[in-house]
Design a protein around this motif. Structure first.
Motif, PDB file in Angstrom:
ATOM      1  N   PRO A  61       9.465  22.986 -17.443  1.00  0.00           N
ATOM      2  CA  PRO A  61       9.133  24.150 -16.621  1.00  0.00           C
ATOM      3  C   PRO A  61       9.104  25.464 -17.412  1.00  0.00           C
ATOM      4  O   PRO A  61       8.400  26.387 -17.043  1.00  0.00           O
ATOM      5  N   GLN A  62       9.848  25.506 -18.520  1.00  0.00           N
ATOM      6  CA  GLN A  62       9.820  26.712 -19.355  1.00  0.00           C
ATOM      7  C   GLN A  62       8.419  26.990 -19.897  1.00  0.00           C
ATOM      8  O   GLN A  62       8.114  28.103 -20.297  1.00  0.00           O
ATOM      9  N   ASN A  63       7.563  25.984 -19.891  1.00  0.00           N
ATOM     10  CA  ASN A  63       6.176  26.145 -20.352  1.00  0.00           C
ATOM     11  C   ASN A  63       5.194  26.272 -19.190  1.00  0.00           C
ATOM     12  O   ASN A  63       3.985  26.201 -19.389  1.00  0.00           O
ATOM     13  N   GLY A  64       5.708  26.414 -17.982  1.00  0.00           N
ATOM     14  CA  GLY A  64       4.849  26.630 -16.828  1.00  0.00           C
ATOM     15  C   GLY A  64       4.323  25.370 -16.163  1.00  0.00           C
ATOM     16  O   GLY A  64       3.433  25.426 -15.328  1.00  0.00           O
ATOM     17  N   CYS A  65       4.871  24.207 -16.521  1.00  0.00           N
ATOM     18  CA  CYS A  65       4.420  22.968 -15.887  1.00  0.00           C
ATOM     19  C   CYS A  65       5.504  22.446 -14.943  1.00  0.00           C
ATOM     20  O   CYS A  65       6.567  23.030 -14.823  1.00  0.00           O
ATOM     21  N   ARG A  66       5.215  21.333 -14.294  1.00  0.00           N
ATOM     22  CA  ARG A  66       6.186  20.718 -13.383  1.00  0.00           C
ATOM     23  C   ARG A  66       5.918  19.230 -13.305  1.00  0.00           C
ATOM     24  O   ARG A  66       4.862  18.759 -13.712  1.00  0.00           O
ATOM     25  N   ALA A  67       6.884  18.482 -12.805  1.00  0.00           N
ATOM     26  CA  ALA A  67       6.705  17.047 -12.605  1.00  0.00           C
ATOM     27  C   ALA A  67       5.812  16.847 -11.379  1.00  0.00           C
ATOM     28  O   ALA A  67       6.035  17.453 -10.340  1.00  0.00           O
ATOM     29  N   VAL A  68       4.809  15.985 -11.524  1.00  0.00           N
ATOM     30  CA  VAL A  68       3.852  15.751 -10.444  1.00  0.00           C
ATOM     31  C   VAL A  68       3.838  14.268 -10.097  1.00  0.00           C
ATOM     32  O   VAL A  68       3.788  13.424 -10.990  1.00  0.00           O
ATOM     33  N   ASP A  69       3.913  13.964  -8.810  1.00  0.00           N
ATOM     34  CA  ASP A  69       3.764  12.585  -8.342  1.00  0.00           C
ATOM     35  C   ASP A  69       2.283  12.363  -8.049  1.00  0.00           C
ATOM     36  O   ASP A  69       1.755  12.906  -7.089  1.00  0.00           O
ATOM     37  N   PRO A  70       1.595  11.570  -8.878  1.00  0.00           N
ATOM     38  CA  PRO A  70       0.147  11.402  -8.699  1.00  0.00           C
ATOM     39  C   PRO A  70      -0.236  10.673  -7.414  1.00  0.00           C
ATOM     40  O   PRO A  70      -1.388  10.719  -7.008  1.00  0.00           O
ATOM     41  N   LEU A  71       0.726  10.023  -6.774  1.00  0.00           N
ATOM     42  CA  LEU A  71       0.429   9.379  -5.500  1.00  0.00           C
ATOM     43  C   LEU A  71       0.356  10.396  -4.360  1.00  0.00           C
ATOM     44  O   LEU A  71      -0.224  10.126  -3.315  1.00  0.00           O
ATOM     45  N   ASN A  78      -1.192  20.676 -13.975  1.00  0.00           N
ATOM     46  CA  ASN A  78       0.103  21.320 -14.183  1.00  0.00           C
ATOM     47  C   ASN A  78       1.227  20.323 -14.461  1.00  0.00           C
ATOM     48  O   ASN A  78       2.386  20.710 -14.542  1.00  0.00           O
ATOM     49  N   ASP A  79       0.883  19.053 -14.598  1.00  0.00           N
ATOM     50  CA  ASP A  79       1.886  18.013 -14.818  1.00  0.00           C
ATOM     51  C   ASP A  79       2.412  18.070 -16.250  1.00  0.00           C
ATOM     52  O   ASP A  79       1.643  18.023 -17.215  1.00  0.00           O
ATOM     53  N   CYS A  80       3.730  18.179 -16.420  1.00  0.00           N
ATOM     54  CA  CYS A  80       4.343  18.286 -17.756  1.00  0.00           C
ATOM     55  C   CYS A  80       4.013  17.078 -18.622  1.00  0.00           C
ATOM     56  O   CYS A  80       3.683  17.214 -19.807  1.00  0.00           O
ATOM     57  N   CYS A  81       4.128  15.881 -18.081  1.00  0.00           N
ATOM     58  CA  CYS A  81       3.871  14.658 -18.844  1.00  0.00           C
ATOM     59  C   CYS A  81       2.420  14.615 -19.317  1.00  0.00           C
ATOM     60  O   CYS A  81       2.137  14.365 -20.490  1.00  0.00           O
ATOM     61  N   THR A  82       1.491  14.878 -18.413  1.00  0.00           N
ATOM     62  CA  THR A  82       0.068  14.855 -18.750  1.00  0.00           C
ATOM     63  C   THR A  82      -0.248  15.887 -19.827  1.00  0.00           C
ATOM     64  O   THR A  82      -0.957  15.596 -20.787  1.00  0.00           O
ATOM     65  N   GLN A  83       0.294  17.085 -19.690  1.00  0.00           N
ATOM     66  CA  GLN A  83       0.059  18.130 -20.688  1.00  0.00           C
ATOM     67  C   GLN A  83       0.591  17.699 -22.055  1.00  0.00           C
ATOM     68  O   GLN A  83      -0.049  17.921 -23.080  1.00  0.00           O
ATOM     69  N   PHE A  84       1.768  17.079 -22.079  1.00  0.00           N
ATOM     70  CA  PHE A  84       2.354  16.636 -23.351  1.00  0.00           C
ATOM     71  C   PHE A  84       1.499  15.547 -24.001  1.00  0.00           C
ATOM     72  O   PHE A  84       1.196  15.605 -25.183  1.00  0.00           O
ATOM     73  N   VAL A  85       1.088  14.564 -23.221  1.00  0.00           N
ATOM     74  CA  VAL A  85       0.306  13.449 -23.765  1.00  0.00           C
ATOM     75  C   VAL A  85      -1.066  13.921 -24.244  1.00  0.00           C
ATOM     76  O   VAL A  85      -1.517  13.545 -25.324  1.00  0.00           O
ATOM     77  N   GLU A  86      -1.739  14.744 -23.465  1.00  0.00           N
ATOM     78  CA  GLU A  86      -3.067  15.239 -23.864  1.00  0.00           C
ATOM     79  C   GLU A  86      -2.976  16.198 -25.046  1.00  0.00           C
ATOM     80  O   GLU A  86      -3.820  16.165 -25.931  1.00  0.00           O
ATOM     81  N   ASP A  87      -1.994  17.060 -25.064  1.00  0.00           N
ATOM     82  CA  ASP A  87      -1.747  18.021 -26.153  1.00  0.00           C
ATOM     83  C   ASP A  87      -3.046  18.604 -26.697  1.00  0.00           C
ATOM     84  O   ASP A  87      -3.355  18.514 -27.890  1.00  0.00           O
ATOM     85  N   LYS A  88      -3.809  19.217 -25.825  1.00  0.00           N
ATOM     86  CA  LYS A  88      -5.159  19.695 -26.144  1.00  0.00           C
ATOM     87  C   LYS A  88      -5.228  20.633 -27.348  1.00  0.00           C
ATOM     88  O   LYS A  88      -6.170  20.589 -28.114  1.00  0.00           O
ATOM     89  N   ASN A  89      -4.253  21.488 -27.524  1.00  0.00           N
ATOM     90  CA  ASN A  89      -4.290  22.464 -28.619  1.00  0.00           C
ATOM     91  C   ASN A  89      -3.325  22.131 -29.750  1.00  0.00           C
ATOM     92  O   ASN A  89      -3.100  22.965 -30.625  1.00  0.00           O
ATOM     93  N   GLY A  90      -2.706  20.960 -29.704  1.00  0.00           N
ATOM     94  CA  GLY A  90      -1.728  20.604 -30.728  1.00  0.00           C
ATOM     95  C   GLY A  90      -0.421  21.370 -30.576  1.00  0.00           C
ATOM     96  O   GLY A  90       0.375  21.449 -31.506  1.00  0.00           O
ATOM     97  N   THR A  91      -0.187  21.920 -29.403  1.00  0.00           N
ATOM     98  CA  THR A  91       0.992  22.740 -29.137  1.00  0.00           C
ATOM     99  C   THR A  91       2.297  21.967 -29.283  1.00  0.00           C
ATOM    100  O   THR A  91       3.286  22.484 -29.779  1.00  0.00           O
ATOM    101  N   PHE A  92       2.303  20.721 -28.842  1.00  0.00           N
ATOM    102  CA  PHE A  92       3.546  19.951 -28.759  1.00  0.00           C
ATOM    103  C   PHE A  92       3.756  18.990 -29.929  1.00  0.00           C
ATOM    104  O   PHE A  92       4.816  18.379 -30.048  1.00  0.00           O
ATOM    105  N   GLY A  93       2.763  18.811 -30.772  1.00  0.00           N
ATOM    106  CA  GLY A  93       2.887  17.863 -31.881  1.00  0.00           C
ATOM    107  C   GLY A  93       2.986  16.424 -31.409  1.00  0.00           C
ATOM    108  O   GLY A  93       3.664  15.596 -32.002  1.00  0.00           O
ATOM    109  N   THR A  94       2.274  16.127 -30.326  1.00  0.00           N
ATOM    110  CA  THR A  94       2.351  14.810 -29.702  1.00  0.00           C
ATOM    111  C   THR A  94       1.928  13.683 -30.634  1.00  0.00           C
ATOM    112  O   THR A  94       2.584  12.636 -30.674  1.00  0.00           O
ATOM    113  N   ASP A  95       0.863  13.870 -31.397  1.00  0.00           N
ATOM    114  CA  ASP A  95       0.413  12.806 -32.307  1.00  0.00           C
ATOM    115  C   ASP A  95       1.521  12.417 -33.276  1.00  0.00           C
ATOM    116  O   ASP A  95       1.812  11.235 -33.461  1.00  0.00           O
TER     117      ASP A  95
END
Length: 85
Positions: free
Chosen positions: A30-40, A47-64
């Motif tokens: 949430p410190q990054n402006g996202c939240r946990a989302v139940d896709p059902l 705005n889903d934290c997990c989705t944002q982390f996995v996609e890591d569009k700008n390399g912000t999180f170093g997911t790779d």
């Protein structure tokens, strides 16, 4: 030939409990402006934290790099199906 493993990293289970894990919250919370989302219950995962982390569009999180150093698979068998021609 190619083998593709479709692995759902977020979704029904992990997406909605993301904010309960201190490790996940530290990666992207949430410190990054996202939240946990139940896709059902919701269709908008932008705005889903997990989705944002996995996609890591700008390399912000170093997911790779995170996955390269921590993710592994132990596959004991594979079944191959072919359509009859």
């Amino acid at each position: 030939q190619q083998l593709i493993l479709n692995i759902g990293l977020c979704g029904d289970w992990s997406g909605k409990i993301w904010d309960m894990s201190p490790t996940c919250r530290a990666l992207n919370g949430p410190q990054n402006g996202c939240r946990a989302v139940d896709p059902l219950l919701e269709g908008d995962l932008s705005n889903d934290c997990c989705t944002q982390f996995v996609e890591d569009k700008n390399g912000t999180f170093g997911t790779d790099e995170y996955f390269k150093s921590r993710a592994f698979f132990n596959i004991s068998s594979v079944k191959v199906f072919q359509q009859r021609t």
